[in-house]
Design a protein around this motif. Structure first.
Motif, mmCIF file in Angstrom:
data_model
loop_
_atom_site.group_PDB
_atom_site.id
_atom_site.type_symbol
_atom_site.label_atom_id
_atom_site.label_comp_id
_atom_site.label_asym_id
_atom_site.label_seq_id
_atom_site.Cartn_x
_atom_site.Cartn_y
_atom_site.Cartn_z
ATOM 1 N N PHE A 27 76.558 -51.926 19.039
ATOM 2 C CA PHE A 27 77.966 -52.079 19.390
ATOM 3 C C PHE A 27 78.114 -53.181 20.439
ATOM 4 N N SER A 38 82.106 -56.014 9.851
ATOM 5 C CA SER A 38 81.365 -54.828 10.259
ATOM 6 C C SER A 38 81.214 -53.814 9.139
ATOM 7 N N GLY A 40 79.401 -51.378 10.126
ATOM 8 C CA GLY A 40 78.795 -50.479 11.092
ATOM 9 C C GLY A 40 79.708 -49.355 11.538
ATOM 10 N N VAL A 41 80.861 -49.265 10.891
ATOM 11 C CA VAL A 41 81.866 -48.335 11.389
ATOM 12 C C VAL A 41 81.734 -46.961 10.723
ATOM 13 N N GLU A 43 83.699 -44.473 10.498
ATOM 14 C CA GLU A 43 84.957 -43.739 10.350
ATOM 15 C C GLU A 43 85.801 -44.370 9.249
ATOM 16 N N GLN A 301 85.106 -45.922 -5.541
ATOM 17 C CA GLN A 301 85.081 -47.254 -6.147
ATOM 18 C C GLN A 301 84.250 -48.204 -5.296
ATOM 19 N N ASN A 304 80.535 -47.402 -5.685
ATOM 20 C CA ASN A 304 80.017 -47.992 -6.918
ATOM 21 C C ASN A 304 79.775 -49.482 -6.741
ATOM 22 N N TYR A 305 80.749 -50.135 -6.137
ATOM 23 C CA TYR A 305 80.638 -51.578 -5.937
ATOM 24 C C TYR A 305 79.410 -51.924 -5.098
ATOM 25 N N LYS A 308 75.896 -51.294 -6.913
ATOM 26 C CA LYS A 308 75.619 -52.311 -7.933
ATOM 27 C C LYS A 308 75.376 -53.672 -7.294
ATOM 28 N N GLU B 7 92.586 -45.983 -14.073
ATOM 29 C CA GLU B 7 91.950 -46.402 -12.822
ATOM 30 C C GLU B 7 92.027 -47.929 -12.668
ATOM 31 N N LEU B 11 94.069 -50.191 -9.873
ATOM 32 C CA LEU B 11 93.403 -51.211 -9.051
ATOM 33 C C LEU B 11 94.130 -52.552 -9.103
ATOM 34 N N LEU B 18 91.735 -59.028 -7.770
ATOM 35 C CA LEU B 18 90.369 -58.540 -7.957
ATOM 36 C C LEU B 18 89.790 -59.190 -9.203
ATOM 37 N N THR B 22 84.131 -57.623 -10.100
ATOM 38 C CA THR B 22 84.295 -56.630 -9.031
ATOM 39 C C THR B 22 84.877 -55.328 -9.576
ATOM 40 N N ALA B 24 84.631 -54.224 -12.527
ATOM 41 C CA ALA B 24 83.605 -53.583 -13.356
ATOM 42 C C ALA B 24 82.666 -52.745 -12.498
ATOM 43 N N LYS B 25 82.257 -53.301 -11.376
ATOM 44 C CA LYS B 25 81.369 -52.538 -10.487
ATOM 45 C C LYS B 25 82.084 -51.314 -9.925
ATOM 46 N N MET B 26 83.337 -51.504 -9.533
ATOM 47 C CA MET B 26 84.067 -50.408 -8.888
ATOM 48 C C MET B 26 84.277 -49.223 -9.820
ATOM 49 N N VAL B 27 84.532 -49.502 -11.088
ATOM 50 C CA VAL B 27 84.826 -48.391 -12.002
ATOM 51 C C VAL B 27 83.613 -48.033 -12.868
ATOM 52 N N ASP B 28 82.482 -48.689 -12.552
ATOM 53 C CA ASP B 28 81.234 -48.359 -13.236
ATOM 54 C C ASP B 28 81.314 -48.587 -14.751
ATOM 55 N N ARG B 29 81.808 -49.770 -15.131
ATOM 56 C CA ARG B 29 81.894 -50.186 -16.537
ATOM 57 C C ARG B 29 81.363 -51.612 -16.643
ATOM 58 N N GLU B 155 100.427 -51.962 9.437
ATOM 59 C CA GLU B 155 99.312 -51.311 10.117
ATOM 60 C C GLU B 155 98.013 -51.942 9.689
ATOM 61 N N ARG B 160 89.713 -50.130 14.764
ATOM 62 C CA ARG B 160 88.480 -49.367 15.003
ATOM 63 C C ARG B 160 87.483 -50.189 15.834
ATOM 64 N N ILE B 161 86.603 -49.501 16.537
ATOM 65 C CA ILE B 161 85.541 -50.222 17.235
ATOM 66 C C ILE B 161 84.517 -50.671 16.201
ATOM 67 N N VAL B 162 83.826 -51.791 16.492
ATOM 68 C CA VAL B 162 83.028 -52.446 15.437
ATOM 69 C C VAL B 162 81.816 -51.657 14.946
ATOM 70 N N VAL B 163 81.203 -50.900 15.833
ATOM 71 C CA VAL B 163 80.050 -50.098 15.420
ATOM 72 C C VAL B 163 80.203 -48.713 16.017
#
Ligand code: PLP
Lengths: 393, 165
Positions: A27, A38, A40-41, A43, A301, A304-305, A308, B7, B11, B18, B22, B24-29, B155, B160-163
């Motif tokens: 961090f 990142s 590394g999160v 959450e 999703q 899966n991405y 692969k 699905e 997307l 997209l 990409t 294809a990978k996301m939906v596993d086809r 939003e 979020r904090i990075v790690v």
């Protein structure tokens, strides 16, 4: 003249003996850099569903700003009870088997402190969440690690458990779906452990905070196994499933005697969990399931991405069945996980967490959280691919 | 429609950019399977366009004016509202047209460069149609949300904090 402040010996030995988390170091490094992507999160990348935020705001407007009952407002405990029955077939009595806590973090603490005597051993499945071993140590107990293996998909086996048990073993700490490996254990995987647990009369502390984030089959709670509810402390919370990390709200369920013991610590250390957060959580359980499903689809999703894409750039990665972490092996590169993660951060500006910070069995891997936008994931994969190419001999 | 087609549809609805690999990978086809699904959805006019949602108010060169016009019409024997609707939606300045229940019948959304351009459209084109009985024009003053997307700062920034563990 004032008396000089005593520096030596002013900290407890217990606290001096625990190490700050290795995550902290990354961090500190990553937060000083620009243009870092990142992974590394730990959450969700979703903001809490608006209806939950709105309900909490409303509760404050109506003046619900006082302490609640120590174990939490009864309506929330009732909702937790029916939620657990509905989702995981693990019913608990809202009156005396559920405590609303300050995150699963507090639940882990009070579960361990109310059951472990000095010198007693707690078996911890690693790679695992960073807080278990330090909390066991702070309670005077002795953490005993089992390092799970990639070839077992990071599940713990009966043989490994049996080998870790001594006459001092009091409890075993489980966490599936797992942080950092994403491993899940099905009923069939858990079944063989029961015999060992019964034979050695162990307690099971089951951290199921990622239960909702199970992608290939429905989560099977340890407490649901025949005879196990009496031995199980079920730890969970709102952080991951409902994207409520900053609210600091979780819960713990256990047989009444253990709940009463935990409540003693909770009432003195916390009094009660945040009141506005409890009202938000009430709405989350009453009407948030659609939001959970929407988020779960999106994590799946991205899971899966990632799996692969890692294969394409030459990193072997077991398919994580839950949580939002991929835990690819980087052994092929010849680097250890620290060198890999540091190199990747400095050369390619991608933050990941080295596997070794998660304990035994973590070395040789990196934790990549995919709870971030697809756009960032695509760029991260491109950069990691370039890093590997550059460093493969 | 099959689950994986739905699905894929969801997307691309959320992010038309997209790429096939990409998705294809996301939906596993396979990529071919995804391409086939998209072709089919396009051919069936289920996917009509892959347009971007633009906040024109941030573009100095073109702010433009948008109006929502409530239109009361007399339905025609046999064709109901469809015929008059078609006569209206064929005008290129008509951005959207809905048949609605309630006090009026059609809701027309018009895009124009200036208010007078829209005023002209209403008086010369819309009100001039035989079956149009009355119109009420509402000019849009500000967009808060459009097509499910919050305008303004929303939003989107990651707080979020990075790690973290
Ligand atoms: C396995 C595990 N348990 C517990 C926690 C703590 O969650 P909470 O926010 O509810 O304290 C985390 C958070 O990262 C976690 O990964």
């Amino acid at each position: 003249m004032t008396t000089p402040v005593r520096k030596k010996g002013r900290l407890s030995e217990a606290v001096q003996n625990i190490q700050p988390s290795g995550i902290r170091r990354f961090f500190d490094m990553a937060s000083t850099m620009d243009n870092v992507i990142s992974l590394g999160v730990g959450e969700p990348d979703f903001v809490t569903p608006w209806k939950v935020r709105e309900a909490s705001i409303d509760s404050m407007e109506r003046g619900y700003t006082a302490y609640t009952a120590n174990p939490g407002i009864i309506e929330l405990r009732e909702e937790i009870s029916s939620y657990l029955s509905r989702q995981f077939s693990t019913p608990y009595d809202p009156e005396n088997e559920i405590i609303v806590t300050v995150g699963a973090s507090e639940a882990i603490d009070i579960a361990i402190r109310s059951t472990v005597n000095p010198g007693e051993e707690v078996v911890i499945i690693e790679p695992g969440f960073v807080s278990y071993a330090p909390i066991v140590s702070l309670a005077g107990g002795k953490p005993v690690s089992i390092g799970t293996k990639k070839e077992n998909e990071f599940k713990v086996t009966k043989e490994e458990l049996e080998a870790a048990i001594t006459s001092n073993t009091k409890a075993i700490m489980l966490c599936f779906p797992n942080n950092p490996t994403g491993a899940v254990m099905t009923k069939e995987d858990l079944d063989p452990l029961v015999e060992i647990i019964e034979k050695n009369d162990l307690l099971v502390l089951s951290d199921e905070i990622y239960a909702e984030l199970s992608y290939d089959q429905k989560h099977y709670s340890f407490a649901r196994l025949p005879g196990m509810k009496e031995r199980t402390i079920l730890i969970s919370g709102f952080s991951k499933a409902f994207a409520m990390t900053g609210w600091r709200l979780g819960f713990v369920c256990a047989p009444a005697d253990i709940t009463a013991a935990m409540l003693k610590i909770h009432q003195y250390a916390m009094m009660c969990a945040s009141t506005p957060a409890q009202y938000g959580a009430l709405e989350a359980l009453r009407s948030g399931q659609d939001d959970v499903e929407r988020m779960v689809t999106s994590y799946k999703q991205r899971r899966n991405y990632m799996v692969k894409s890692f294969a394409e750039i030459g990193l072997s990665c077991h398919v994580p069945g839950g949580a939002f972490y991929a835990f690819p092996s980087i052994e092929e590169t010849g680097m250890d996980s620290n060198a890999f993660a540091e190199g990747l951060l400095h050369e390619e500006r991608v933050a990941v967490v080295p596997g070794n910070v998660f304990g035994e069995g973590g070395e040789g891997h990196i934790r990549c959280s995919y709870a971030t936008s697809m756009e960032s994931l695509e760029t991260a994969i491109e950069r990691i691919g370039r890093f590997i190419k550059k460093h493969s001999s | 429609m099959e689950e994986h087609e739905l699905e894929i549809l969801r997307l691309v609805e959320e992010n038309g950019r997209l790429d096939i690999a990409t998705i294809a990978k996301m939906v596993d086809r396979t990529e071919e399977e995804v391409q086939t699904v998209l072709n089919k959805l396009e051919k069936e006019n289920i996917i009509l366009s892959y347009a971007a949602v633009v906040d024109w108010s941030k573009v100095n060169e073109r702010e433009g004016v948008t109006a929502m016009i409530d239109v009361k019409v007399t339905p025609q024997r046999g064709v109901g509202f469809d015929e008059v609707a078609e006569r209206i939606y064929r005008f290129p300045e008509v951005e959207a047209l809905y048949l609605v229940s309630g006090a009026y019948d059609l809701l027309v959304v018009i895009d124009g460069d200036t208010m007078s351009e829209i005023a002209r459209f209403v008086s010369e084109k819309l009100s001039a149609l035989d079956s149009v009985i009355s119109t009420t024009t509402h000019f849009r003053l500000k967009t808060y949300k459009h097509d499910g997307i919050m305008f303004g700062d929303g939003e989107d920034d990651d707080k979020r904090i990075v790690v973290s563990p």
